[in-house]
Scaffold this motif. Sequence first.
Motif, PDB file in Angstrom:
ATOM      1  N   GLY A  83       0.817  -1.204   0.000  1.00  0.00           N
ATOM      2  CA  GLY A  83       0.000   0.000   0.000  1.00  0.00           C
ATOM      3  C   GLY A  83       0.854   1.259   0.000  1.00  0.00           C
ATOM      4  N   ARG A  84       1.922   1.238   0.809  1.00  0.00           N
ATOM      5  CA  ARG A  84       2.801   2.414   0.840  1.00  0.00           C
ATOM      6  C   ARG A  84       3.501   2.611  -0.509  1.00  0.00           C
ATOM      7  N   LEU A  85       3.976   1.502  -1.104  1.00  0.00           N
ATOM      8  CA  LEU A  85       4.657   1.615  -2.399  1.00  0.00           C
ATOM      9  C   LEU A  85       3.689   2.085  -3.489  1.00  0.00           C
ATOM     10  N   ILE A  86       2.480   1.562  -3.476  1.00  0.00           N
ATOM     11  CA  ILE A  86       1.490   1.967  -4.474  1.00  0.00           C
ATOM     12  C   ILE A  86       1.131   3.436  -4.307  1.00  0.00           C
ATOM     13  N   ALA A  87       1.038   3.888  -3.049  1.00  0.00           N
ATOM     14  CA  ALA A  87       0.753   5.305  -2.815  1.00  0.00           C
ATOM     15  C   ALA A  87       1.878   6.176  -3.363  1.00  0.00           C
ATOM     16  N   SER A  88       3.140   5.749  -3.141  1.00  0.00           N
ATOM     17  CA  SER A  88       4.279   6.507  -3.675  1.00  0.00           C
ATOM     18  C   SER A  88       4.236   6.508  -5.203  1.00  0.00           C
ATOM     19  N   ARG A  89       3.937   5.343  -5.795  1.00  0.00           N
ATOM     20  CA  ARG A  89       3.870   5.268  -7.259  1.00  0.00           C
ATOM     21  C   ARG A  89       2.765   6.169  -7.789  1.00  0.00           C
ATOM     22  N   SER A  90       1.621   6.197  -7.134  1.00  0.00           N
ATOM     23  CA  SER A  90       0.515   7.041  -7.580  1.00  0.00           C
ATOM     24  C   SER A  90       0.908   8.512  -7.540  1.00  0.00           C
ATOM     25  N   ALA A  91       1.637   8.900  -6.476  1.00  0.00           N
ATOM     26  CA  ALA A  91       2.070  10.296  -6.367  1.00  0.00           C
ATOM     27  C   ALA A  91       3.033  10.646  -7.504  1.00  0.00           C
ATOM     28  N   LEU A  92       3.963   9.716  -7.806  1.00  0.00           N
ATOM     29  CA  LEU A  92       4.910   9.969  -8.896  1.00  0.00           C
ATOM     30  C   LEU A  92       4.190  10.030 -10.245  1.00  0.00           C
ATOM     31  N   VAL A  93       3.235   9.122 -10.474  1.00  0.00           N
ATOM     32  CA  VAL A  93       2.493   9.139 -11.734  1.00  0.00           C
ATOM     33  C   VAL A  93       1.733  10.445 -11.898  1.00  0.00           C
ATOM     34  N   GLN A  94       1.118  10.927 -10.800  1.00  0.00           N
ATOM     35  CA  GLN A  94       0.397  12.196 -10.876  1.00  0.00           C
ATOM     36  C   GLN A  94       1.348  13.346 -11.159  1.00  0.00           C
ATOM     37  N   ARG A  95       2.518  13.316 -10.511  1.00  0.00           N
ATOM     38  CA  ARG A  95       3.505  14.363 -10.764  1.00  0.00           C
ATOM     39  C   ARG A  95       3.975  14.337 -12.218  1.00  0.00           C
ATOM     40  N   ARG A  96       4.152  13.111 -12.759  1.00  0.00           N
ATOM     41  CA  ARG A  96       4.571  12.992 -14.155  1.00  0.00           C
ATOM     42  C   ARG A  96       3.493  13.544 -15.092  1.00  0.00           C
ATOM     43  N   ARG A  97       2.234  13.257 -14.779  1.00  0.00           N
ATOM     44  CA  ARG A  97       1.154  13.779 -15.602  1.00  0.00           C
ATOM     45  C   ARG A  97       1.136  15.304 -15.582  1.00  0.00           C
ATOM     46  N   ASP A  98       1.364  15.872 -14.389  1.00  0.00           N
ATOM     47  CA  ASP A  98       1.380  17.337 -14.285  1.00  0.00           C
ATOM     48  C   ASP A  98       2.515  17.927 -15.113  1.00  0.00           C
ATOM     49  N   LEU A  99       3.722  17.297 -15.039  1.00  0.00           N
ATOM     50  CA  LEU A  99       4.852  17.794 -15.824  1.00  0.00           C
ATOM     51  C   LEU A  99       4.575  17.655 -17.323  1.00  0.00           C
ATOM     52  N   GLU A 100       3.981  16.532 -17.730  1.00  0.00           N
ATOM     53  CA  GLU A 100       3.669  16.342 -19.143  1.00  0.00           C
ATOM     54  C   GLU A 100       2.644  17.367 -19.617  1.00  0.00           C
ATOM     55  N   ALA A 101       1.684  17.686 -18.758  1.00  0.00           N
ATOM     56  CA  ALA A 101       0.692  18.695 -19.135  1.00  0.00           C
ATOM     57  C   ALA A 101       1.356  20.060 -19.302  1.00  0.00           C
ATOM     58  N   SER A 102       2.244  20.426 -18.361  1.00  0.00           N
ATOM     59  CA  SER A 102       2.959  21.701 -18.460  1.00  0.00           C
ATOM     60  C   SER A 102       3.842  21.723 -19.701  1.00  0.00           C
ATOM     61  N   ASP A 103       4.531  20.597 -19.972  1.00  0.00           N
ATOM     62  CA  ASP A 103       5.414  20.526 -21.131  1.00  0.00           C
ATOM     63  C   ASP A 103       4.624  20.644 -22.428  1.00  0.00           C
TER      64      ASP A 103
ATOM     65  N   LEU B 298      11.316  14.426 -15.858  1.00  0.00           N
ATOM     66  CA  LEU B 298      10.578  13.244 -16.286  1.00  0.00           C
ATOM     67  C   LEU B 298      11.469  12.015 -16.300  1.00  0.00           C
ATOM     68  N   ALA B 299      12.702  12.195 -16.723  1.00  0.00           N
ATOM     69  CA  ALA B 299      13.629  11.063 -16.730  1.00  0.00           C
ATOM     70  C   ALA B 299      13.884  10.575 -15.305  1.00  0.00           C
ATOM     71  N   ALA B 300      14.020  11.528 -14.360  1.00  0.00           N
ATOM     72  CA  ALA B 300      14.247  11.141 -12.967  1.00  0.00           C
ATOM     73  C   ALA B 300      13.032  10.410 -12.400  1.00  0.00           C
ATOM     74  N   ILE B 301      11.817  10.898 -12.737  1.00  0.00           N
ATOM     75  CA  ILE B 301      10.591  10.237 -12.251  1.00  0.00           C
ATOM     76  C   ILE B 301      10.484   8.837 -12.836  1.00  0.00           C
ATOM     77  N   ASP B 302      10.810   8.684 -14.125  1.00  0.00           N
ATOM     78  CA  ASP B 302      10.763   7.359 -14.740  1.00  0.00           C
ATOM     79  C   ASP B 302      11.713   6.401 -14.042  1.00  0.00           C
ATOM     80  N   SER B 303      12.859   6.927 -13.634  1.00  0.00           N
ATOM     81  CA  SER B 303      13.817   6.084 -12.911  1.00  0.00           C
ATOM     82  C   SER B 303      13.247   5.648 -11.555  1.00  0.00           C
ATOM     83  N   GLU B 304      12.576   6.597 -10.846  1.00  0.00           N
ATOM     84  CA  GLU B 304      11.978   6.253  -9.556  1.00  0.00           C
ATOM     85  C   GLU B 304      10.841   5.244  -9.732  1.00  0.00           C
TER      86      GLU B 304
END
Length: 615
Positions: free
Chosen positions: A255-275, A389-395
């Motif tokens: 659950g903790r790992l999935i929560a972290s992954r969800s936060a990273l995915v949301q952050r990636r979506r926000d960066l992609e939207a800004s980009d 984005l590259a750093a988030i993909d690595s995480e």
Amino acid sequence: MNRLTLVHLTFLGVGKPPATVEFSPGLTVIYGASETGKSYIEKSVDYMLGASELKPIPEDKGYSRILLGMRVDDGRLLTLSRGLADSTIDVFNRDLRQFTTAPADATLGFKHSSTSQRNISRYLLKVLGIDGLKILRNSRGEVRLLNFRDLARLSVINDSRMAGERSPVLTTGLPQNETGEKSVLKLLLTGHDEPVGPTAPGTVEKKVGKGQVEILDRLIDDNRGKLTIAANQSELREQLARLQSSLDNATSRSGRLIASRSALVQRRRDLEASDSADQQRASEVRQLLARFALLREQYESDLERLRMVGEAGNLLGYFQTGTCVFCGAEPEHQHPGHHLAETTRLAAAVAAETRKTTELHRDLLSTIEDLEAQEADLNADCARRADQLAAIDSELHALEEQLEPLTTDTSEVIAARSRLEQELAIHAQLEQLEEIKASLPIALPNPPPARPDGIPAADVSDFEQAIHQTLQAWQVPGENRVTYNPTSAEIAVDGRPRGSRGQGMRSIIHAAFAVSLARRNTARGLIHPGFVVLDSPVLTYRQPENREADPELMTSDVVEHFYRDLLDDPPGQVIIIENGTPPATIAERARIYAFDADGSERLGFFPPQDEPPTG
């Protein structure tokens, strides 16, 4: 008959401050956050009334004894005292709130016995004045003595039973107890116990006939052949507990790992939207620069032509003779200084146009410079986001590597748990078959004459009307037409069985059942303990039309009428345990405890661990 009123519930421990709640003789409401000990109060009351065990919680560490104060209608005060893991209950004929070295007035076992008076069931039944009443044991017509637990299960209702699909009448969920449970309701509704009479052969006896033992032996052998694990039930339960603990830990970590992954995915979506927005803006800037470059070339070309026109005008105006190049007049018609005036006017027009075009050219250059700066900034932002984005993909990749073995392990643990549960189910079936085999007589008795053992229709109708009036008073949506089927023990409202309704309606109908039974029997002087404890009766209810609302919250209008009805037409003593805050309008008429809620003085039933003892 007498009735009982709960006065207080108190936990005592050496070196620990007492944990206590006092109950109003009318309405008591205990509400607040989860994990604050609210439901533990209901379980503790049930434990003091003869339940076999009270599962410990971390907050009760250090507490060793529970006191339940009670008042009898005839004025007597009683205190039941029981250790957290004791099989005996001490009774004191006074209100006791602390440890005492004085001997108890009675020491009783918690298990009911038909052959002994020294148990809490017979003691409380005697206090109520109903000891010795009989109910049916089974469909063969055998009878047994009423047990106080039969009454407690209808008066002290936990949250799982409150919202469960099983009928409120069938309190244990065991098929072999259904006849007795229906008989208990008949006793309460009619006030008459069962007469002792001849018994009929059981269902199993009728079916198996002379080969009954052989058939049961064959079934037992077949089930034993299905066992695959060489372990007894106790060992299997221990293994199951360990697997469940392992599964809980893995689930928590996942659950903790999935929560972290969800936060990273949301952050990636926000960066992609800004980009994406910046890329679009950069494309627009490049298009503007291309258009402005053409416009710049046009301005520069215009300025060059104006310069050439000016130079040509000067040359033509000063050196050419004959026909006027400006107006076409022949020399004999030209005025003196004619060429000079026309040349001056041409020069002025060329100068004016040159100034205008120069200003436009200068403004255009400034605009182009701004757009080029914007393009550079946008390109820099896109490059920076590409790195992010590259750093988030690595995480994300690292998280996936951590989740993969957890998912595999969890699947294996679930499969192992399923195997253990199947083994335990087979053991339980074997025990049931052995019990049936042991209870079979050598020969079948002659069937006795038929005897009426159903609830009279008038009493059923009266009880149905009582539940209907309660639901109407609470303003539960619908016509609230209630029917009770004595054969199935099912309650239906507006033609729909309670078991088929949603969780919220099951809870509110169960609450109406318990309250109506207490109110009806109190008003008619029929059998009832005198108190009702309901855990989460209105938490999960919501109005049918609010389909987009939170399904875990009950609408305030039904909640308001629920509490108002309990105050305006009290069915006796009522103790409500809820998560939701009760209406403010009941504050002056009910005793209210708020645990870890806004404005509450208590964090929970038990004092904080570091709070010093009192007294």
